[in-house]
Design a protein around this motif. Structure first.
Motif, PDB file in Angstrom:
ATOM      1  N   SER A   1      -6.878   7.516   6.351  1.00 34.42           N
ATOM      2  CA  SER A   1      -6.234   7.085   5.182  1.00 34.42           C
ATOM      3  C   SER A   1      -6.708   8.284   4.198  1.00 34.42           C
ATOM      4  CB  SER A   1      -6.807   5.994   4.734  1.00 34.42           C
ATOM      5  OG  SER A   1      -8.064   5.821   4.540  1.00 34.42           O
ATOM      6  N   LEU A   2      -6.006   8.459   3.185  1.00 33.58           N
ATOM      7  CA  LEU A   2      -6.342   9.315   2.013  1.00 33.58           C
ATOM      8  C   LEU A   2      -6.306   8.546   0.735  1.00 33.58           C
ATOM      9  CD1 LEU A   2      -4.829  12.872   1.743  1.00 33.58           C
ATOM     10  CD2 LEU A   2      -4.556  11.626  -0.147  1.00 33.58           C
ATOM     11  N   ILE A   3      -7.279   8.932  -0.108  1.00 32.36           N
ATOM     12  CA  ILE A   3      -7.236   8.435  -1.518  1.00 32.36           C
ATOM     13  C   ILE A   3      -7.253   9.553  -2.579  1.00 32.36           C
ATOM     14  CG2 ILE A   3      -8.495   7.085  -3.177  1.00 32.36           C
ATOM     15  CD1 ILE A   3      -9.788   5.754  -0.755  1.00 32.36           C
ATOM     16  N   TYR A   4      -6.630   9.651  -3.308  1.00 32.97           N
ATOM     17  CA  TYR A   4      -6.288  10.669  -4.251  1.00 32.97           C
ATOM     18  C   TYR A   4      -6.696  10.165  -5.671  1.00 32.97           C
ATOM     19  CZ  TYR A   4      -4.253  14.394  -7.377  1.00 32.97           C
ATOM     20  OH  TYR A   4      -4.062  15.248  -8.491  1.00 32.97           O
ATOM     21  N   LEU A   5      -7.802  11.003  -6.322  1.00 30.70           N
ATOM     22  CA  LEU A   5      -8.136  10.581  -7.593  1.00 30.70           C
ATOM     23  C   LEU A   5      -7.746  11.495  -8.505  1.00 30.70           C
ATOM     24  CD1 LEU A   5     -12.206   9.543  -6.891  1.00 30.70           C
ATOM     25  CD2 LEU A   5      -9.891   8.071  -6.788  1.00 30.70           C
ATOM     26  N   LYS A   6      -6.719  11.117  -9.378  1.00 31.15           N
ATOM     27  CA  LYS A   6      -6.055  12.067 -10.467  1.00 31.15           C
ATOM     28  C   LYS A   6      -6.861  12.014 -11.715  1.00 31.15           C
ATOM     29  CE  LYS A   6      -1.691  12.413 -10.789  1.00 31.15           C
ATOM     30  NZ  LYS A   6      -0.246  12.189 -11.309  1.00 31.15           N
ATOM     31  N   LYS A   7      -6.801  13.031 -12.467  1.00 33.87           N
ATOM     32  CA  LYS A   7      -7.638  12.935 -13.693  1.00 33.87           C
ATOM     33  C   LYS A   7      -7.232  12.082 -14.771  1.00 33.87           C
ATOM     34  CE  LYS A   7      -4.993  17.116 -15.550  1.00 33.87           C
ATOM     35  NZ  LYS A   7      -4.875  18.350 -16.209  1.00 33.87           N
ATOM     36  N   SER A   8      -5.780  11.815 -14.612  1.00 34.25           N
ATOM     37  CA  SER A   8      -5.345  10.792 -15.611  1.00 34.25           C
ATOM     38  C   SER A   8      -5.801   9.418 -15.370  1.00 34.25           C
ATOM     39  CB  SER A   8      -3.743  10.439 -15.230  1.00 34.25           C
ATOM     40  OG  SER A   8      -3.357  10.240 -13.926  1.00 34.25           O
TER      41      SER A   8
ATOM     42  N   ILE B   1      -4.783   6.313  -9.161  1.00 30.22           N
ATOM     43  CA  ILE B   1      -5.252   6.672  -7.799  1.00 30.22           C
ATOM     44  C   ILE B   1      -4.277   6.087  -6.693  1.00 30.22           C
ATOM     45  CG2 ILE B   1      -6.929   5.510  -5.937  1.00 30.22           C
ATOM     46  CD1 ILE B   1      -8.709   4.547  -8.465  1.00 30.22           C
ATOM     47  N   THR B   2      -4.156   7.313  -6.034  1.00 31.67           N
ATOM     48  CA  THR B   2      -2.818   6.832  -4.953  1.00 31.67           C
ATOM     49  C   THR B   2      -3.704   6.869  -3.624  1.00 31.67           C
ATOM     50  OG1 THR B   2      -1.254   8.595  -6.240  1.00 31.67           O
ATOM     51  CG2 THR B   2      -1.153   8.161  -3.788  1.00 31.67           C
ATOM     52  N   MET B   3      -3.312   5.896  -2.932  1.00 34.60           N
ATOM     53  CA  MET B   3      -3.844   5.514  -1.610  1.00 34.60           C
ATOM     54  C   MET B   3      -2.840   5.590  -0.476  1.00 34.60           C
ATOM     55  SD  MET B   3      -6.322   2.166  -2.512  1.00 34.60           S
ATOM     56  CE  MET B   3      -5.154   1.542  -3.467  1.00 34.60           C
ATOM     57  N   ILE B   4      -3.094   6.152   0.360  1.00 35.40           N
ATOM     58  CA  ILE B   4      -2.028   6.435   1.521  1.00 35.40           C
ATOM     59  C   ILE B   4      -2.711   6.302   2.954  1.00 35.40           C
ATOM     60  CG2 ILE B   4      -0.515   8.187   2.650  1.00 35.40           C
ATOM     61  CD1 ILE B   4      -0.924  10.032  -0.032  1.00 35.40           C
ATOM     62  N   ASN B   5      -2.099   5.143   3.680  1.00 38.27           N
ATOM     63  CA  ASN B   5      -2.117   5.020   5.066  1.00 38.27           C
ATOM     64  C   ASN B   5      -1.665   5.966   5.870  1.00 38.27           C
ATOM     65  OD1 ASN B   5      -2.165   3.771   7.478  1.00 38.27           O
ATOM     66  ND2 ASN B   5      -2.442   1.752   6.931  1.00 38.27           N
ATOM     67  N   LEU B   6      -2.298   6.848   6.369  1.00 35.89           N
ATOM     68  CA  LEU B   6      -1.851   7.937   7.420  1.00 35.89           C
ATOM     69  C   LEU B   6      -1.260   7.765   8.702  1.00 35.89           C
ATOM     70  CD1 LEU B   6      -4.742  10.838   6.369  1.00 35.89           C
ATOM     71  CD2 LEU B   6      -2.287  10.532   5.497  1.00 35.89           C
TER      72      LEU B   6
ATOM     73  N   ILE C   1      -0.228   3.036  -5.475  1.00 32.45           N
ATOM     74  CA  ILE C   1      -0.204   3.672  -6.505  1.00 32.45           C
ATOM     75  C   ILE C   1      -1.159   2.678  -7.579  1.00 32.45           C
ATOM     76  CG2 ILE C   1      -0.039   5.327  -8.410  1.00 32.45           C
ATOM     77  CD1 ILE C   1       2.070   6.391  -7.005  1.00 32.45           C
ATOM     78  N   VAL C   2      -2.517   2.887  -7.820  1.00 25.27           N
ATOM     79  CA  VAL C   2      -2.875   2.081  -8.763  1.00 25.27           C
ATOM     80  C   VAL C   2      -3.849   2.736 -10.019  1.00 25.27           C
ATOM     81  CG1 VAL C   2      -3.342   0.249  -7.153  1.00 25.27           C
ATOM     82  CG2 VAL C   2      -5.161   1.791  -7.558  1.00 25.27           C
ATOM     83  N   ASN C   3      -4.117   2.251 -11.062  1.00 22.98           N
ATOM     84  CA  ASN C   3      -5.057   2.628 -12.222  1.00 22.98           C
ATOM     85  C   ASN C   3      -6.545   2.367 -11.688  1.00 22.98           C
ATOM     86  OD1 ASN C   3      -3.015   3.891 -14.029  1.00 22.98           O
ATOM     87  ND2 ASN C   3      -2.492   1.873 -14.661  1.00 22.98           N
TER      88      ASN C   3
END
Length: 417
Positions: free
Chosen positions: A388-395, A398-403, A410-412
């Motif tokens: 899996s991949l979790i992307y923490l944006k500066k805004s 949070i994007t969570m991807i099941n690879l 996408i959540v805040n």
């Protein structure tokens, strides 16, 4: 001097997913060994040359990697792990009277000529049953090999089983000297039976012996060929060898694995230290045996302890080639979670990674480069078998991807539970 960045001929780097699959395969095989009661042992990568000297019966000296220590002693990289186990058993278990079960994983080194991509360094996994000369010990070893192959998903394979005493009975009956025996072994190993006949004619061997050697070409098959082999045996040594194979077969039926065994009375033994039953495992997709083994009742006594024994080695590199070509999946779990983060989110990313690691989750932290797209990190995760991949944006998004499935969410950061 030009800097060399590549490996020498006959060795290679194993990395990333391939390395992970190799270790996963070794782990599954070791579990089977442990289920049969075998205990782990590690022996040195190099030993004194005497451990592999000609009298031991391993490979020729010219194929050893030899070097010297500061005291001038000749050392050698191990070409075969069984003599090392024999040396260790004779010293560490000198007074042990009951059978000892040992298993190992290690690399071996043979300085043969490289052809068709043949490796000079290979990984072997093996088991040794020390101090037991019984038929039951022989059958246990064969059953362990077969169960190991079945456990990793290999279904189309066969275990060729012979006995060096049967072949030796023909040698003795023909009264062959050492040179003649070596030549006949070479021809039979190459299944050149016309060459055997021609050679035996040239040295005027008696007719009955020539017929017995010629018949070896037909001594391959199921249990039914043992009766024929017994009738053709020239002396009691040959007869006793076949009777033992019959008893081994009866015991294998109790394990329920007899269908994977093919008898081959033409087998002469890879190593000179073999004394009884010998066997080799074959499957599709590789040019060599994936398993080699046999009984060696007099090897350990060369190191000071009388102890009849039997063992085998699985050549992991050959086995992986076969599994790949047969499209048999080596179970290798997607383990890592990738946390990709913008520079402004380093505090949160490190805290999240610490939390995951405390929960025994493998976590890889990657700071996102401004000139790279998220898709590039997804490709990276797939290439390196992340789950899996979790992307923490500066805004704060949070994007969570099941690879595995490709599902996105996408959540805040305030919404994350």
């Amino acid at each position: 001097m030009k800097k060399l960045l590549h490996t020498p001929e006959g060795v290679r780097d194993i990395y990333n997913v391939e390395c992970g699959k190799k270790l996963a395969l070794e782990g599954r095989l070791k579990k089977v060994f442990h289920l049969y009661g075998y205990h782990d042992i590690q022996t040195p990568t190099f030993e004194y040359f005497d451990v592999f000297r000609k009298e031991i019966g391993t490979i020729p000296s010219k194929e050893l990697y030899k070097f010297f220590d500061k005291e001038g002693n000749t050392l050698a990289l191990r070409p075969d792990i069984t003599p090392s186990i024999a040396r260790a058993a004779a010293t560490l278990f000198q007074d042990e009277q009951l059978p000892i079960r040992l298993c190992y994983t290690g690399n071996t080194f043979i300085n043969h000529s490289s052809y068709q991509g043949r490796l000079k360094e290979t990984t072997q996994m093996g088991a040794e049953l020390i101090g037991d000369d019984s038929v039951e010990a022989d059958a246990e070893m064969l059953a362990l090999v077969i169960e190991s192959m079945l456990t990793i998903g290999l279904k189309e394979f066969q275990l060729n089983v012979g006995d060096v005493d049967y072949f030796q009975s023909l040698i003795e009956d023909a009264n062959l000297d050492e040179d003649a025996e070596e030549r006949v072994r070479e021809l039979i190993n190459n299944r050149n039976y016309f060459g055997v006949e021609e050679y035996l004619d040239g040295i005027q061997v008696k007719r009955s012996s020539k017929e017995a050697f010629a018949a070896l070409n037909e001594m391959v098959g199921g249990v039914e060929i043992l009766a024929k082999a017994k009738n053709l045996a020239p002396n009691s040594k040959g007869v006793m060898a076949v009777k033992r194979l019959e008893k081994i077969y009866d015991t294998l039926r109790l394990y329920g694995v007899e269908k994977f065994v093919t008898f081959d009375l033409s087998m002469t033994g890879t190593y000179g230290y073999y004394t009884g039953i010998i066997f080799r495992g074959y499957t599709y997709g590789t040019g060599d045996a994936v398993v080699k083994g046999g009984r060696y009742d007099h090897l350990i006594e060369k190191f000071g302890k009388q102890s009849p024994s039997i063992g085998f080695a699985i050549v992991i590199d050959e086995l992986m080639n076969a599994l790949t070509r047969q499209k048999i999946r080596i179970v290798y779990t997607r383990k890592n979670t990738l946390i990709v983060y913008d520079d402004e989110k380093s505090r949160e990313a490190i805290a999240l990674a610490k939390d995951f690691r405390r929960k025994a989750k493998n976590t890889e932290l990657i700071k996102k480069a401004k000139d790279k797209l998220l898709e590039e990190y997804v490709e990276y995760g797939n290439e390196y078998y992340a789950g899996s991949l979790i992307y923490l944006k500066k805004s704060g998004e949070i994007t969570m991807i099941n690879l595995v499935t490709g599902e996105h969410k996408i959540v805040n950061s305030t919404d994350r539970s």
